[in-house]
Design an enzyme around this catalytic site. Structure first.
Site, mmCIF file in Angstrom:
data_model
loop_
_atom_site.group_PDB
_atom_site.id
_atom_site.type_symbol
_atom_site.label_atom_id
_atom_site.label_comp_id
_atom_site.label_asym_id
_atom_site.label_seq_id
_atom_site.Cartn_x
_atom_site.Cartn_y
_atom_site.Cartn_z
ATOM 1 N N TYR A 73 0.928 -1.145 -0.127
ATOM 2 C CA TYR A 73 -0.299 0.061 -0.125
ATOM 3 C C TYR A 73 0.778 1.119 0.070
ATOM 4 O O TYR A 73 1.910 1.230 0.895
ATOM 5 C CB TYR A 73 -0.831 0.010 1.482
ATOM 6 C CG TYR A 73 -2.373 -0.222 0.841
ATOM 7 C CD1 TYR A 73 -3.085 0.668 -0.027
ATOM 8 C CD2 TYR A 73 -3.228 -1.396 1.538
ATOM 9 C CE1 TYR A 73 -4.346 0.346 -0.407
ATOM 10 C CE2 TYR A 73 -4.394 -1.666 1.034
ATOM 11 C CZ TYR A 73 -4.896 -0.763 0.280
ATOM 12 O OH TYR A 73 -6.106 -1.084 -0.236
ATOM 13 N N THR A 87 -3.208 7.441 -21.456
ATOM 14 C CA THR A 87 -3.165 6.106 -20.791
ATOM 15 C C THR A 87 -1.603 5.911 -21.068
ATOM 16 O O THR A 87 -0.960 6.567 -21.950
ATOM 17 C CB THR A 87 -3.913 5.265 -21.738
ATOM 18 O OG1 THR A 87 -3.819 5.344 -23.161
ATOM 19 C CG2 THR A 87 -5.275 5.368 -21.406
ATOM 20 N N GLU A 140 -0.606 4.800 -0.436
ATOM 21 C CA GLU A 140 -1.436 6.057 -0.745
ATOM 22 C C GLU A 140 -0.498 7.332 -0.313
ATOM 23 O O GLU A 140 0.333 7.257 0.644
ATOM 24 C CB GLU A 140 -2.625 6.051 0.165
ATOM 25 C CG GLU A 140 -3.610 4.849 -0.317
ATOM 26 C CD GLU A 140 -4.840 4.814 0.423
ATOM 27 O OE1 GLU A 140 -5.316 5.774 1.043
ATOM 28 O OE2 GLU A 140 -5.690 3.985 0.041
ATOM 29 N N LYS A 159 -1.411 2.275 -24.987
ATOM 30 C CA LYS A 159 -1.828 2.331 -26.447
ATOM 31 C C LYS A 159 -0.642 2.477 -27.205
ATOM 32 O O LYS A 159 0.261 1.840 -27.112
ATOM 33 C CB LYS A 159 -3.063 3.447 -26.589
ATOM 34 C CG LYS A 159 -4.404 3.299 -25.798
ATOM 35 C CD LYS A 159 -5.346 4.135 -26.036
ATOM 36 C CE LYS A 159 -6.443 3.966 -25.528
ATOM 37 N NZ LYS A 159 -6.707 4.537 -24.276
ATOM 38 N N ASP A 168 -6.267 15.292 -23.868
ATOM 39 C CA ASP A 168 -6.324 13.776 -23.586
ATOM 40 C C ASP A 168 -5.329 13.382 -24.598
ATOM 41 O O ASP A 168 -5.994 13.190 -25.773
ATOM 42 C CB ASP A 168 -7.501 13.315 -23.516
ATOM 43 C CG ASP A 168 -7.630 11.759 -23.173
ATOM 44 O OD1 ASP A 168 -6.583 11.144 -23.134
ATOM 45 O OD2 ASP A 168 -8.841 11.247 -22.804
ATOM 46 N N ARG A 208 -0.946 -1.598 -18.910
ATOM 47 C CA ARG A 208 -2.322 -0.842 -18.740
ATOM 48 C C ARG A 208 -2.278 0.276 -17.642
ATOM 49 O O ARG A 208 -2.047 -0.062 -16.308
ATOM 50 C CB ARG A 208 -3.252 -1.840 -18.579
ATOM 51 C CG ARG A 208 -4.701 -1.488 -18.708
ATOM 52 C CD ARG A 208 -5.552 -3.016 -18.924
ATOM 53 N NE ARG A 208 -5.200 -3.360 -20.309
ATOM 54 C CZ ARG A 208 -5.726 -3.065 -21.348
ATOM 55 N NH1 ARG A 208 -6.893 -2.024 -21.225
ATOM 56 N NH2 ARG A 208 -5.227 -3.189 -22.756
HETATM 57 N N1 DSN Z 1 -11.146 2.088 -25.081
HETATM 58 C C1 DSN Z 1 -10.317 2.767 -25.581
HETATM 59 C C2 DSN Z 1 -10.350 2.891 -26.996
HETATM 60 O O1 DSN Z 1 -10.421 2.065 -27.428
HETATM 61 O O2 DSN Z 1 -10.272 4.004 -27.757
HETATM 62 C C3 DSN Z 1 -10.567 4.424 -25.169
HETATM 63 O O3 DSN Z 1 -10.995 4.348 -23.739
#
Ligand code: DSN
Length: 479
Positions: free
Chosen positions: A65, A271, A67, A274, A242, A280
């Site tokens: 933990y 994120t 935090e 990607k 974003d 993730r």
């Molecule tokens: N799920 C992602 C996408 O496929 O674009 C975005 O949240």
């Protein structure tokens, strides 16, 4: 570089240990690798993380933990977590040229929530919000929530509309952001499919948002963040980007100058899994003025940090700082453009007529299909994509009229522009040979379709052949 042998031994040993406890999980993990190896993965938001990134997640950090933030924890014994979190943040700051990086968000939605609350705390005087920031959201009483609602009032957010490629978390109803904010959207020009900055400026002047959001999950073009910042400044809005989808293209310096969000936005979220090719998770970048508020993400809106994932973020960000990542990022775009050209040449209709990022949005109404029919027909043929709305989509967000295809994963695998042309041929073959089906009562169906199974099998075999020359995780053998 680790030796291929070490990678193979590591994964094999891990599976042996897991198998001794729950063999079905070991089998599922092995099956997932086999499936990923065999399919033509064109989901624009997916990728393949490196063995080092994957392995950094399977260890004792999962048990801790932590935090709070580096050096200011609510738990004792966080010295090693501090090392990991500080390193991940350092790599992120260096990679993106940001003053501050917060690497705790567990996902993109979480990163956006951290950013929204940081902006609200910065911009809106609210004693209830201050109280909420030092307590777990679950601990808030109903009265706290009423006070929060009253004090925050109807704050406004202006973001890109969903059917133009915007994201749910930019103020849309299925996400909490749609309940937190009074939201309005800007769309794209119906003739070109491109963002019309004059229209965005007009919407901002009329609506006077607290937050102007840029970023997308299905817009196949670059966004000029300098112009968007000017629009935000002209109405006193905080400018948030974003960059979840295209963070890898920013990291790899494909998007620079006006197209790099970091120098232009007050706050940037992303994120990490990607085009950035990490584990993730999520991340927030900002300047010093929002840093303190951003660092309150946990416990304000986040559960305890995931130190094992932060370790993997540090590894992936270190990888993205290597010179070969810039080459990877450039090849993602080369491949997307080759795929777009291949599809156009064969007669496909593409939203905006092409791409300058990692994704292509096919308007499958040109083939007489809905997105749902096209997605399933492609899946039958070993091609994994996802359906997506197109601007002013007559089929709505469920059936849709679009198929979104992206190249980050296949580029990681080593496929190049020649293989993208072959991929375009496979996609076109399936879509042009699929016809809409009917319901039992003879009415047209938006889901059913007719595709000769022999053709689907043939395309699936061709897809496998295409992938055979670029094996996934070639160093890893599980048997
Ligand atoms: N799920 C992602 C996408 O496929 O674009 C975005 O949240």
């Amino acid at each position: 570089m680790s030796s291929p042998n070490a990678e193979s031994t590591a994964f094999r040993s891990a599976l042996e240990v897991i198998r001794a406890v729950e063999p079905r999980i070991a089998d599922a993990i092995g099956a997932e690798l086999a499936d990923q190896r065999e399919s033509l993965k064109l989901i624009a938001s997916e990728n393949y993380a490196s063995p080092a990134t994957l392995l950094a997640m399977g260890n004792w950090f999962s048990d801790k933990y932590a935090e709070g933030t580096v050096g200011r924890r609510f738990y004792a014994g966080c010295q090693n977590v501090d090392t990991v979190e500080a390193l991940a943040a350092e790599h992120a700051k260096e990679l993106f040229g940001a003053a501050h990086a917060y690497v705790q968000p567990h996902s993109g939605i979480d990163a956006n929530l951290v950013a929204f609350w940081a902006i609200l705390a910065d911009r809106v005087e609210s004693p209830a919000l201050r109280r909420a920031q030092v307590r777990q959201v679950n601990d808030l009483t109903e009265q706290d929530w009423f006070a929060l609602r009253r004090e925050l009032g109807d704050q406004r957010m202006l973001g890109m509309s969903l059917d133009s490629g915007g994201h749910l978390t930019h103020g849309f109803r299925p996400n909490i952001s749609g309940k937190m904010f009074d939201q309005r959207s800007y769309g794209t020009d119906p003739a070109t499919g491109l963002i019309d900055y004059d229209r965005v400026a007009e919407a901002a002047r009329e609506f006077r948002p607290l937050i102007l959001v840029a970023g997308y999950s299905a817009y196949p073009r670059k966004v000029n963040f300098r112009i968007m910042r000017e629009i935000a400044d002209s109405v006193g809005a905080t400018f948030m980007v974003d960059m979840a989808h295209f963070a890898g293209l920013v990291a790899g310096k494909v998007f620079t100058g006006d197209f790099d969000p970091v120098p232009h936005a007050h706050i940037v979220t992303t994120t990490t899994h990607k085009s950035l090719r990490g584990p993730r998770g999520g991340m927030v970048l900002c300047g010093p003025e929002l840093a303190d508020q951003v660092d309150r993400g946990c416990p304000m809106v986040l559960g305890g940090p995931l130190p094992h994932v932060m370790a993997a973020k540090a590894v992936a960000l270190a990888e993205a700082r290597r010179p070969d990542f810039a080459d990877y990022a450039r090849r993602i775009v080369d491949n997307a453009q080759a795929l777009a050209e291949g599809l156009l040449r064969r007669g496909a209709k593409l939203v905006t007529g092409g791409t300058d990022n990692h994704l292509v949005l096919i308007d499958v109404s040109g083939y007489g299909l809905t997105g749902r029919q096209a997605e399933q027909a492609l899946l039958d043929s070993g091609i994994v994509t996802n359906r997506n709305a197109v601007p002013q989509d007559p089929n709505g967000a469920w059936y849709t009229s679009g198929i979104r295809v992206g190249t980050p994963a296949l580029t990681t695998r080593g496929l190049g522009t020649a293989e993208m042309d072959a991929t375009a041929e496979l996609i076109h073959t399936v879509l042009s040979q699929t016809t809409p089906g009917s319901n039992a009562d003879g009415t047209p169906s938006k889901a059913k379709y007719v595709l000769d199974p022999a053709l689907a099998d043939k395309v699936a075999r061709q897809a496998t052949d295409l992938l055979a020359t670029h094996p996934l995780y070639p160093s890893v053998t599980l048997a």
